[in-house]
Scaffold this active site. Structure first.
Site, PDB file in Angstrom:
ATOM      1  N   GLY A  75      -5.144  -5.969 -16.238  1.00  0.00           N
ATOM      2  CA  GLY A  75      -6.154  -5.736 -15.105  1.00  0.00           C
ATOM      3  C   GLY A  75      -6.970  -5.228 -15.510  1.00  0.00           C
ATOM      4  O   GLY A  75      -7.760  -4.730 -16.414  1.00  0.00           O
ATOM      5  N   LYS A  76      -8.077  -4.775 -14.452  1.00  0.00           N
ATOM      6  CA  LYS A  76      -9.289  -4.054 -14.501  1.00  0.00           C
ATOM      7  C   LYS A  76      -9.188  -2.378 -13.676  1.00  0.00           C
ATOM      8  O   LYS A  76      -7.662  -2.057 -13.688  1.00  0.00           O
ATOM      9  CB  LYS A  76     -10.636  -4.458 -13.961  1.00  0.00           C
ATOM     10  N   THR A  78      -8.936   0.641 -10.951  1.00  0.00           N
ATOM     11  CA  THR A  78      -8.357   0.992  -9.992  1.00  0.00           C
ATOM     12  C   THR A  78      -8.570   2.738  -9.381  1.00  0.00           C
ATOM     13  O   THR A  78      -8.272   3.247 -10.368  1.00  0.00           O
ATOM     14  CB  THR A  78      -6.820   0.371  -9.915  1.00  0.00           C
ATOM     15  N   ALA A 182      -1.858  -3.237  -6.013  1.00  0.00           N
ATOM     16  CA  ALA A 182      -1.817  -3.510  -7.028  1.00  0.00           C
ATOM     17  C   ALA A 182      -1.381  -3.539  -7.940  1.00  0.00           C
ATOM     18  O   ALA A 182      -0.009  -2.318  -7.614  1.00  0.00           O
ATOM     19  CB  ALA A 182      -3.423  -2.469  -6.790  1.00  0.00           C
ATOM     20  N   ILE A 183      -1.299  -4.558  -8.659  1.00  0.00           N
ATOM     21  CA  ILE A 183      -0.366  -4.318  -9.971  1.00  0.00           C
ATOM     22  C   ILE A 183      -0.880  -4.705 -11.183  1.00  0.00           C
ATOM     23  O   ILE A 183      -1.670  -5.586 -11.303  1.00  0.00           O
ATOM     24  CB  ILE A 183       1.282  -5.799  -9.197  1.00  0.00           C
ATOM     25  N   GLY A 195       2.952  -0.832 -13.736  1.00  0.00           N
ATOM     26  CA  GLY A 195       3.901  -1.506 -12.629  1.00  0.00           C
ATOM     27  C   GLY A 195       3.038  -1.730 -11.184  1.00  0.00           C
ATOM     28  O   GLY A 195       2.353  -2.227 -11.407  1.00  0.00           O
ATOM     29  N   PHE A 196       3.029  -0.801 -10.382  1.00  0.00           N
ATOM     30  CA  PHE A 196       2.558  -1.372  -8.497  1.00  0.00           C
ATOM     31  C   PHE A 196       2.213   0.162  -8.518  1.00  0.00           C
ATOM     32  O   PHE A 196       2.470   0.977  -8.121  1.00  0.00           O
ATOM     33  CB  PHE A 196       3.230  -1.930  -7.433  1.00  0.00           C
ATOM     34  N   CYS A 213     -10.317  -3.365  -9.123  1.00  0.00           N
ATOM     35  CA  CYS A 213      -9.797  -4.589  -9.458  1.00  0.00           C
ATOM     36  C   CYS A 213     -10.631  -5.697  -9.686  1.00  0.00           C
ATOM     37  O   CYS A 213     -10.639  -6.515 -10.296  1.00  0.00           O
ATOM     38  CB  CYS A 213      -8.843  -5.207  -8.886  1.00  0.00           C
TER      39      CYS A 213
END
Length: 264
Positions: A75-76, A78, A182-183, A195-196, A213
């Site tokens: 991911g990006k 956050t 978000a994950i 995780g989340f 993100c």
């Protein structure tokens, strides 16, 4: 059915520094790989912090030079902070490892959690996480066509430099798609990490300093904003635990069956 344990690392005044939590993730990860502990979910809040996954671009980071911690998840960029429930499931997956199936299980637990509070959420193809869908395009922005929206013609449009009208935190007012959870994960040696992050009642203006993100045409949401009332981390934690137990401990963890196209 496999055993699943939950560890509450700290909430509110006992919020856990990101580096401390990352170190604990690695410790539990090593213990899980060695079968010294069962599958574990670390639950906590963080003090305000920006973290950037491996695919984060320089143009998505804070313009004011606010520090960002680069991490080894997917991911990006956050934000984590007060009012956001963070969960780090550390789970041993069967081989062959199916990363997408793990992400889908986490999404499902959070979708069920939101539904329990009357907030309808879903997945969006090509975008991980859990989303509140916006209104149809023709019903947004007071009925104006999005042809007037500069984001349509400019791929480099930067909401950080264009005021609250395009701020990610105001996506709900614009009735746009907005991410409520978000994950971002990593799988090493067949064991998951990271995780989340579920937005319960945070100050979503923290997201306005970044491109959350890496998505420029949507925003962020929270349970409190969608419900129009206050809601606490404390009341959400047991609900999240129950649904995580359903999808992680009680689910069939075998990889998805991917059908091959019939030979012509």
């Amino acid at each position: 059915m496999s055993e699943l344990r939950f560890v509450h690392m700290g909430f509110g005044a006992d919020a856990v520094d990101y580096q401390e939590a990352w170190d604990e993730q690695r410790r539990v990860h090593a213990a899980r790989f060695a079968d010294e502990v069962s599958d574990t979910v670390l639950l906590l809040e963080h003090p305000p912090v920006y973290t950037a996954g491996r695919r984060t671009e320089a143009s998505e980071r804070p313009l004011d030079g606010t520090p960002v911690i680069d991490v080894d998840r997917g991911g990006k960029i956050t934000w984590h902070g007060p009012g956001q429930l963070v969960g780090y499931p550390i789970q041993k997956l069967p081989r062959p490892v199916d990363v997408i199936a793990h992400v889908r299980r986490l999404e499902e637990a959070l979708i069920r959690t939101c539904a329990e509070y009357g907030v309808e959420t879903t997945r969006i193809e090509g975008r991980s996480g859990v989303w509140v869908l916006g209104d149809p395009v023709e019903q947004r922005l007071g009925g104006l066509s999005l042809d007037f929206d500069p984001r349509i013609a400019d791929e480099e449009f930067d909401p950080r430099m264009n005021g609250p009208e395009y701020a990610p935190s105001n996506a709900g007012q614009r009735r746009e798609d907005r991410k409520i959870a978000a994950i971002g994960i990593r799988v090493a040696k067949g064991v998951t990490m990271h995780g989340f992050a579920l937005n319960v009642n945070p100050d979503n203006r923290w997201f306005d300093r970044i491109i959350p993100c890496g998505i420029r045409d949507a925003g962020v949401a929270s349970l409190a904003n969608e419900l129009g009332r206050d809601i606490t981390i404390e009341e959400v934690v047991p609900v999240v635990e129950r649904h995580l137990r359903d999808v992680m401990a009680d689910a069939d963890l075998k990889p998805r069956v991917i059908e091959k196209p019939a030979a012509v």
